[in-house]
Each structure stands twice: as C-alpha cells, then as structure tokens.
Design an enzyme around this catalytic site. Structure first.
Site, PDB file in Angstrom:
ATOM      1  N   MET A   1      16.320  -2.539   6.019  1.00  0.00           N
ATOM      2  CA  MET A   1      17.552  -3.322   6.203  1.00  0.00           C
ATOM      3  C   MET A   1      18.733  -2.560   5.628  1.00  0.00           C
ATOM      4  SD  MET A   1      16.714  -7.292   5.911  1.00  0.00           S
ATOM      5  CE  MET A   1      15.410  -7.993   6.917  1.00  0.00           C
TER       6      MET A   1
ATOM      7  N   GLY B   1      28.841  -6.064   0.305  1.00  0.00           N
ATOM      8  CA  GLY B   1      28.960  -7.161   1.253  1.00  0.00           C
ATOM      9  C   GLY B   1      28.177  -6.934   2.534  1.00  0.00           C
TER      10      GLY B   1
ATOM     11  N   GLN C   1      20.643   6.962  -5.423  1.00  0.00           N
ATOM     12  CA  GLN C   1      21.592   6.147  -6.201  1.00  0.00           C
ATOM     13  C   GLN C   1      20.916   5.568  -7.442  1.00  0.00           C
ATOM     14  OE1 GLN C   1      24.671   3.375  -4.522  1.00  0.00           O
ATOM     15  NE2 GLN C   1      23.104   1.850  -4.857  1.00  0.00           N
TER      16      GLN C   1
ATOM     17  N   GLN D   1      15.559  -0.005  -3.729  1.00  0.00           N
ATOM     18  CA  GLN D   1      14.921   1.316  -3.623  1.00  0.00           C
ATOM     19  C   GLN D   1      15.414   2.073  -2.392  1.00  0.00           C
ATOM     20  OE1 GLN D   1      13.014   3.134  -5.522  1.00  0.00           O
ATOM     21  NE2 GLN D   1      12.534   4.689  -3.967  1.00  0.00           N
TER      22      GLN D   1
ATOM     23  N   ARG E   1      24.646  -1.016   7.731  1.00  0.00           N
ATOM     24  CA  ARG E   1      25.024  -0.067   8.790  1.00  0.00           C
ATOM     25  C   ARG E   1      24.169  -0.219  10.049  1.00  0.00           C
ATOM     26  NH1 ARG E   1      26.447   3.552   4.136  1.00  0.00           N
ATOM     27  NH2 ARG E   1      28.674   3.894   4.350  1.00  0.00           N
TER      28      ARG E   1
ATOM     29  N   HIS F   1      19.737  -7.580   0.040  1.00  0.00           N
ATOM     30  CA  HIS F   1      20.616  -8.013  -1.057  1.00  0.00           C
ATOM     31  C   HIS F   1      20.148  -9.365  -1.620  1.00  0.00           C
ATOM     32  CE1 HIS F   1      23.594  -5.758   1.595  1.00  0.00           C
ATOM     33  NE2 HIS F   1      23.716  -5.117   0.449  1.00  0.00           N
TER      34      HIS F   1
END
Ligand code: PAF
Length: 281
Positions: free
Chosen positions: A183, A30, A152, A147, A186, A36
């Site tokens: 971006m 979120g 991850q 990326q 956080r 995103h």
C-alpha cells in the site's frame, strides 16, 4: 478527536494529554490507507493516546518530484483517523513547520548515501529534519513507522539514537493489497494497466525469497532473481535492486543467515516510481 494546526496548538494539546501519559505518534503525509491506519490502531492499543500528523513535507521532495501533485484528501483522512481511535490530529501549514528564518537541518550521514538517498538527493535530510521537529513538538513515548520505507526507518533510528531524542521507534510490517502490492499513497497515480503491472515488485521480492529459502546465499544471484522477474513485465523499468546488510545498508556479496538481508527495489511504472522491500533472515 482534537484537530490542531500550529506548533503551539499541538504542544498545548500534548500538554493536555498529561505529561505522564504514554503517547503513540504516527507521522504521515496524508492520503491515508490501511498501512497508516494499522499504525494508528497499534499506537492506540500500545499507548494511552494516539497522535497523528498530516504534513506533505516540501523539503523531502526533489525539484522534479511530485510535491505539487501529491494526492490529498484531508476530509477523508480526518474521518478515518477518528474511526481508528486517533486522539489528536496535527495538520500544520508549511509556515508552521518552517517559519521565516528557519535554517536548521538534520543530516544523517552514511546510511543516507545509498539506495533512495543516492537517487533522491536531499530526501533524507528533509525527512530527518521534519521528523525531528514533529517529535520535538509531540514528545511521544513511541513513534510508529512502516517497514515499506525501510531506509527511512534505518535513517530515523540512527537520528533518534544519535540526537538522544528519547523516543521508542516501532516499525510495523508493510500492509499489502490482496495481490501483494504494498500500500502506498502513490499507487493512486497508476492507471488500471499500470496497477496490474505494479504487482511485479512483490513478485520480484518473492522470487528472491524463494531462492533464499532454497539455500541461495550469493547476493548477486539473489539480485538477478529480482531483475529477471522485472524484465518480464513490459511496463516496468527497474531503477535498482539491492541485497544489503539490514543494519547499515551496505551491499552484500554473500548473505550471512545470522545477520539476514534487506532485499529492496525501486521500479518505474509509467511516471510513477514505486519501492518495496522484504527482510530475509
Ligand atoms: O513516511 C512518510 O510519510 C514521511 O516520510 C514522513 C515520515 C511522514 C516524514 O514526512
């Protein structure tokens, strides 16, 4: 856009899309930004339907990390998801993902022991576990990741292959602010002076890229190029700089252009820990 909450509701919405329908899935925590949304739009372009999840996953946060303060804006997120063409938004509660008695976790070995994994014990166990559950419920054709979280993507690619999850993984380029800052949800923690200082991560990566483009192949000298830029920013405290093999994340001595390198770094600006990376090839 359909909004669903429980595992059952999500599975039902998936079934209604049709078994033969190609589905692109974007898992998120979120507080959505252009990074995103570019994934959602790409999923919608490449697949017949796009599904996104919003779940701040407690198992991937350490005891001293920012789970309780992680930024949230559910109404804003739903509005932008709809605008990006998302067909189904899945907003599970913690008890929908981890019901009472939950006791199965996914541990990816090797690639989780370095970089972020070394500094955030248990982080990738939480990520792999939640992504395995999300994929098993949504059953997408393709799953989309940024990326920006390079390690991850390496960990999840390993998991998808090892557990034969049958999902195509798509990794999309990092989306950046005009000044180069990657971006991240956080970034909202940064005050104006910290925000200005945070561009140092991108500048450090650029310094390494310039050195590499100039023929530098010694990994230590490439690391030093990053360290020197960070040292020039008084608000930045480096955590690590890395020049690693992009396949297994082992630190390199010399970069072989046939393989390339993942240059990455983590930096604290005030209480906020930021990461960024770039692939050199
Ligand atoms: O990248 C993220 O936002 C999270 O790690 C993910 C993949 C949604 C799992 O919680």
């Amino acid at each position: 856009m359909k909004v669903v909450r429980t595992r059952g509701e999500c599975a039902q919405a998936r079934a209604e899309l049709g078994l033969g329908t190609t589905v692109g899935f974007v898992p998120t925590m979120g507080y959505l930004h252009e990074g995103h949304l570019s994934l959602v739009r790409r999923a919608k372009t490449e697949c017949a339907a796009a599904v996104a999840s919003i779940f701040v996953n407690p198992t991937q946060f350490g005891p001293t990390e920012d789970l309780s303060t992680y930024p949230r804006d559910l109404d804003g997120d739903l509005a932008v998801l709809e605008e990006a063409g998302c067909d189904v938004a899945w907003l599970p509660e913690v008890a929908d993902i981890y019901p009472p008695g939950f006791s199965t976790f996914v541990d990816v070995e090797g690639v989780t022991t370095v970089l972020e994994g070394a500094r955030r014990p248990g982080h990738f166990r939480g990520v792999a576990t939640v992504v395995a559950i999300l994929l098993n419920v949504v059953r997408p054709t393709r799953a989309y990741f940024g990326q920006k979280d390079a390690q991850q993507t390496v960990v999840l690619r390993r998991m998808i292959e090892d557990l034969a999850l049958g999902v195509d993984m798509v990794v999309a380029p990092t989306v950046r602010e005009p000044d180069g800052l990657a971006m991240s949800s956080r970034n909202s923690y940064l005050d104006p002076a910290q925000r200005a200082a945070a561009v140092v991560l991108h500048r450090a990566l650029q310094a390494t890229r310039t050195a590499y483009a100039g023929g530098e192949r010694d990994a230590d000298r490439l690391r030093t190029a990053m360290t020197e830029v960070i040292a020039g920013e008084p608000l930045a405290e480096p955590d690590y700089v890395s020049v690693a093999d992009p396949r297994d994340l082992t630190e390199l001595t010399v970069v072989d252009p046939a393989v390339g390198a993942l240059t990455s770094l983590a930096v604290r600006i005030g209480r906020t820990r930021l990461i960024d990376n770039e692939l050199l090839f």
